[in-house]
Design a protein around this motif. Structure first.
Motif, PDB file in Angstrom:
ATOM      1  N   ALA A  89      33.864  32.046  36.245  1.00 20.63           N
ATOM      2  CA  ALA A  89      35.195  32.592  36.521  1.00 20.63           C
ATOM      3  C   ALA A  89      35.193  33.371  37.825  1.00 20.63           C
ATOM      4  CB  ALA A  89      35.654  33.495  35.386  1.00 20.63           C
ATOM      5  N   THR A  90      36.321  33.360  38.481  1.00 21.90           N
ATOM      6  CA  THR A  90      36.487  34.152  39.709  1.00 21.90           C
ATOM      7  C   THR A  90      37.463  35.295  39.503  1.00 21.90           C
ATOM      8  OG1 THR A  90      38.196  32.638  40.491  1.00 21.90           O
ATOM      9  CG2 THR A  90      35.921  32.208  41.198  1.00 21.90           C
ATOM     10  N   GLU A  91      37.988  35.396  38.284  1.00 18.73           N
ATOM     11  CA  GLU A  91      38.902  36.476  37.936  1.00 18.73           C
ATOM     12  C   GLU A  91      38.699  36.827  36.472  1.00 18.73           C
ATOM     13  OE1 GLU A  91      43.704  37.507  38.065  1.00 18.73           O
ATOM     14  OE2 GLU A  91      42.914  35.656  38.934  1.00 18.73           O
ATOM     15  N   GLY A  92      38.764  38.086  36.158  1.00 19.11           N
ATOM     16  CA  GLY A  92      38.552  38.515  34.786  1.00 19.11           C
ATOM     17  C   GLY A  92      39.846  38.879  34.079  1.00 19.11           C
ATOM     18  N   ARG A  93      39.704  39.431  32.876  1.00 17.62           N
ATOM     19  CA  ARG A  93      40.822  39.972  32.116  1.00 17.62           C
ATOM     20  C   ARG A  93      40.346  41.275  31.486  1.00 17.62           C
ATOM     21  NH1 ARG A  93      40.120  38.823  26.662  1.00 17.62           N
ATOM     22  NH2 ARG A  93      38.472  37.303  26.205  1.00 17.62           N
ATOM     23  N   VAL A  94      41.262  42.043  30.957  1.00 17.82           N
ATOM     24  CA  VAL A  94      40.880  43.329  30.390  1.00 17.82           C
ATOM     25  C   VAL A  94      41.239  43.375  28.914  1.00 17.82           C
ATOM     26  CG1 VAL A  94      43.064  44.499  30.965  1.00 17.82           C
ATOM     27  CG2 VAL A  94      40.962  45.835  30.721  1.00 17.82           C
ATOM     28  N   ARG A 153      37.522  47.664  32.277  1.00 18.16           N
ATOM     29  CA  ARG A 153      37.809  46.763  33.389  1.00 18.16           C
ATOM     30  C   ARG A 153      37.448  45.323  33.068  1.00 18.16           C
ATOM     31  NH1 ARG A 153      40.147  50.601  34.244  1.00 18.16           N
ATOM     32  NH2 ARG A 153      40.247  51.936  36.093  1.00 18.16           N
ATOM     33  N   ASP A 154      36.906  45.066  31.874  1.00 19.43           N
ATOM     34  CA  ASP A 154      36.493  43.719  31.485  1.00 19.43           C
ATOM     35  C   ASP A 154      37.121  43.360  30.133  1.00 19.43           C
ATOM     36  OD1 ASP A 154      34.748  43.384  33.789  1.00 19.43           O
ATOM     37  OD2 ASP A 154      33.433  44.822  32.809  1.00 19.43           O
ATOM     38  N   GLU A 155      36.757  42.204  29.593  1.00 23.67           N
ATOM     39  CA  GLU A 155      37.431  41.675  28.415  1.00 23.67           C
ATOM     40  C   GLU A 155      37.075  42.378  27.115  1.00 23.67           C
ATOM     41  OE1 GLU A 155      33.835  38.847  29.085  1.00 23.67           O
ATOM     42  OE2 GLU A 155      35.156  40.156  30.268  1.00 23.67           O
ATOM     43  N   GLY A 156      36.099  43.264  27.140  1.00 23.60           N
ATOM     44  CA  GLY A 156      35.700  43.964  25.929  1.00 23.60           C
ATOM     45  C   GLY A 156      36.736  44.955  25.430  1.00 23.60           C
ATOM     46  N   ARG A 177      42.405  44.931  34.849  1.00 26.24           N
ATOM     47  CA  ARG A 177      41.451  43.892  35.238  1.00 26.24           C
ATOM     48  C   ARG A 177      40.644  44.342  36.456  1.00 26.24           C
ATOM     49  NH1 ARG A 177      45.477  39.028  35.899  1.00 26.24           N
ATOM     50  NH2 ARG A 177      46.882  40.815  36.128  1.00 26.24           N
ATOM     51  N   ARG A 178      39.404  43.945  36.447  1.00 23.08           N
ATOM     52  CA  ARG A 178      38.491  44.309  37.528  1.00 23.08           C
ATOM     53  C   ARG A 178      38.935  43.718  38.860  1.00 23.08           C
ATOM     54  NH1 ARG A 178      33.683  46.399  37.639  1.00 23.08           N
ATOM     55  NH2 ARG A 178      33.485  46.327  35.372  1.00 23.08           N
ATOM     56  N   ALA A 179      38.723  44.486  39.907  1.00 20.43           N
ATOM     57  CA  ALA A 179      39.063  44.022  41.249  1.00 20.43           C
ATOM     58  C   ALA A 179      38.207  42.828  41.643  1.00 20.43           C
ATOM     59  CB  ALA A 179      38.873  45.156  42.248  1.00 20.43           C
ATOM     60  N   ALA A 192      40.075  48.520  40.137  1.00 18.12           N
ATOM     61  CA  ALA A 192      41.131  47.736  39.508  1.00 18.12           C
ATOM     62  C   ALA A 192      41.705  46.715  40.472  1.00 18.12           C
ATOM     63  CB  ALA A 192      42.235  48.659  39.011  1.00 18.12           C
ATOM     64  N   GLN A 193      42.249  45.630  39.908  1.00 19.23           N
ATOM     65  CA  GLN A 193      42.850  44.595  40.738  1.00 19.23           C
ATOM     66  C   GLN A 193      44.135  45.107  41.382  1.00 19.23           C
ATOM     67  OE1 GLN A 193      42.442  40.639  39.208  1.00 19.23           O
ATOM     68  NE2 GLN A 193      44.480  40.061  39.931  1.00 19.23           N
ATOM     69  N   VAL A 194      44.780  46.084  40.731  1.00 18.95           N
ATOM     70  CA  VAL A 194      45.959  46.711  41.330  1.00 18.95           C
ATOM     71  C   VAL A 194      45.501  47.741  42.359  1.00 18.95           C
ATOM     72  CG1 VAL A 194      47.345  46.362  39.269  1.00 18.95           C
ATOM     73  CG2 VAL A 194      46.015  48.462  39.511  1.00 18.95           C
ATOM     74  N   GLU A 195      46.448  48.398  42.995  1.00 21.41           N
ATOM     75  CA  GLU A 195      46.113  49.419  43.986  1.00 21.41           C
ATOM     76  C   GLU A 195      45.235  50.498  43.361  1.00 21.41           C
ATOM     77  OE1 GLU A 195      48.421  52.498  47.035  1.00 21.41           O
ATOM     78  OE2 GLU A 195      49.523  51.138  45.741  1.00 21.41           O
ATOM     79  N   GLY A 196      44.169  50.885  44.052  1.00 22.00           N
ATOM     80  CA  GLY A 196      43.196  51.798  43.479  1.00 22.00           C
ATOM     81  C   GLY A 196      43.698  53.208  43.269  1.00 22.00           C
ATOM     82  N   PHE A 197      44.535  53.709  44.183  1.00 25.01           N
ATOM     83  CA  PHE A 197      45.006  55.083  44.087  1.00 25.01           C
ATOM     84  C   PHE A 197      46.503  55.115  43.767  1.00 25.01           C
ATOM     85  CE2 PHE A 197      41.349  55.539  47.043  1.00 25.01           C
ATOM     86  CZ  PHE A 197      40.586  56.391  46.254  1.00 25.01           C
ATOM     87  N   VAL A 198      46.861  55.969  42.820  1.00 21.71           N
ATOM     88  CA  VAL A 198      48.263  56.212  42.495  1.00 21.71           C
ATOM     89  C   VAL A 198      48.655  57.529  43.138  1.00 21.71           C
ATOM     90  CG1 VAL A 198      49.942  56.582  40.659  1.00 21.71           C
ATOM     91  CG2 VAL A 198      48.022  55.005  40.303  1.00 21.71           C
TER      92      VAL A 198
END
Length: 477
Positions: free
Chosen positions: A346-351, A292-295, A329-331, A408-414
């Motif tokens: 930062a207020t938003e991350g990347r993955v 969920r992070d840049e690592g 990316r993290r929510a 996740a930044q996207v919808e949590g449940f599929v």
């Protein structure tokens, strides 16, 4: 030869017996289960370390009630059988944050920083008294008590910057938060421990390896409400660098969350990891890579495993996925530690990427199938499933047909269908010599052997089984 062998045994026995003993009762400990023995324990530890090393001994029988204390270098912290070391239930005693200037994720009970040559041993028990720090008991969990700034729930053992750490044979658990947290540690062996946490206590991880290297975990039995064994790189301790060279073998685990997890906190790199000969029983999720992070997560092998999963409530992350590989990316959330979830300022991350992951000779029995998904196909690559068999059967009354992508930044449940292998946005997945089978209880959302969406370079070889309902039209890939 026989005489030489006997002589060597005698010499070894003499060396053990010659070890300097620092009896905690000689420093004022009562061991009566009522007196706070923390000060006496600390005095014994300090005296032992200052003398150049030895054994800090808790004589049996006894219940040693204790507030926080710190371990030191060159000691064998030894609890024989019929000895209980119990965390004091007074929340006011716990003030030191387990995450430095991030105070919202628990405190330290047994701590140690920049220490080396430490052993925790014996057949006694270290008990975090976790239920004492909980609110009311619910059907699926305990209520978490509200707090202002510092969450007083103590982690059982927190070692920062340790070297040559050995933990063996103990019973350890009943934690209110994480149980064994090793941060920036190098050369660690954990063997033969029994780690039992309440399956209703949230955040009660078993073993967390955080920016640690050269770690061997073997022959352990672990039950935890949260993750049993977790690898991560927390932002609060970023100076310690990558998490690498980790071997886990011959362990049995049960979790209401994820038995084996890599992530979700990973601001660096996790690499060169082996999990072998493990059994996972009745877990909400079996094996999870949750970036969920840049690592980056790379070069990981899971082999010779039995994974048994089932659904639990949404309090716990997971939807009975026996194997789970995701990169999102993290929510962005208003959370007690939100300022620590993203890079400074930062207020938003990347993955980061997840790549070169191998699953071999694994038997999965669960209510759900294997799930691989990312925010884009370049984030997950070269995932290999070889001799991975999946048996799917509906065994609980909880709703299924769902995969869980939190946090996740996207919808949590599929929400959709349950297939043996479900792939979405990933490159270079290989499935070979694998089989999918359905149980007798088949709800309408049970679907295909393999279901895929936007998965370039997908390779299937000797993958057997049939759709849950063969008469239905097969979905296109």
């Amino acid at each position: 030869m026989k005489k030489i062998f006997v002589a060597l045994v005698c010499m070894m026995a003499f060396a053990v017996n010659a070890q300097t003993i620092f009896n905690v009762k000689d420093f004022g400990a009562k061991g009566d289960g009522k007196t706070d023995d923390a000060m006496a324990i600390q005095k014994a530890i300090d005296a032992c370390s200052n003398a150049g090393g030895g054994r800090v001994l808790f004589p049996a029988p006894g219940t040693y009630l204790s507030g926080p204390f710190n371990l030191k270098s060159n000691i064998d912290f030894h609890l024989p059988g019929n000895v209980l070391l119990l965390a004091h239930p007074d929340e006011k005693k716990y003030t030191k944050s387990a995450f430095r200037t991030n105070p919202g994720e628990g405190t330290i009970w047994i701590g140690g920083e920049n220490i080396e040559n430490l052993t925790l041993s014996g057949t006694g028990e270290i008990n975090g008294n976790g239920i004492s720090f909980m609110g009311a008991e619910l059907e699926d969990s305990y209520v978490l008590k509200p707090f202002n700034i510092v969450d007083p729930r103590p982690h059982v053992l927190t070692i920062v910057g340790g070297k040559n750490i050995r933990i063996r044979d103990l019973k350890i658990g009943n934690s209110a938060y994480w149980t064994v947290h090793l941060i920036g540690c190098d050369d660690v062996v954990i063997s033969g421990i029994t780690l039992l946490n309440s399956l209703k206590v949230r955040n009660s991880d078993g073993i967390d390896l955080d920016h640690s290297k050269n770690v061997r975990i073997s022959d352990c039995y672990i039950e935890s409400g949260d993750d049993c064994i977790c690898l991560k790189n927390r932002r609060e301790y970023e100076e310690f660098g990558v998490c690498e060279n980790i071997v886990v073998s011959n362990c049995t685990m049960t979790s209401r969350s994820c038995a084996i997890k890599i992530g979700s906190e990973n601001m660096d790199t996790i690499r060169q990891v082996l999990f072998n000969n493990c059994i996972i029983k009745k877990s909400n999720r079996g094996v999870g890579i949750q970036n969920r992070d840049e690592g980056v997560v790379t070069d990981v092998i899971f082999s010779n495993m039995i994974i048994e999963g089932q659904l639990f409530s949404d309090v716990w992350w997971g939807k009975a996925e026996p194997i789970y590989v995701t990169a999102f990316r993290r929510a962005k959330i208003d959370h007690k530690d939100a300022n620590w979830r993203f890079p400074k300022g930062a207020t938003e991350g990347r993955v980061g990427e997840v790549k070169n992951i191998y699953f071999s000779n694994i038997k999965c029995i669960s209510e759900n199938g294997i799930f691989v998904s990312a925010e884009s196909a370049d984030k997950i690559s070269n995932i290999v499933f070889d001799h991975v068999d999946v048996f799917i059967d509906k065994t609980t009354a909880l709703p299924g047909g769902i995969y869980d992508r939190r946090p996740a930044q996207v919808e949590g449940f599929v929400t959709g269908s349950t297939s043996g292998f479900y792939f979405e946005n990933a490159t270079g997945i290989k499935v070979r010599n694998s089989h999918v089978e359905w149980g007798k209880n088949k709800p309408a959302y049970f679907n295909q052997v393999v279901e895929s969406k936007n998965t370039p370079l997908l390779q299937l070889k000797n993958v057997t089984g049939e759709a849950a309902f063969p008469s239905k039209k097969k979905k296109s890939k």
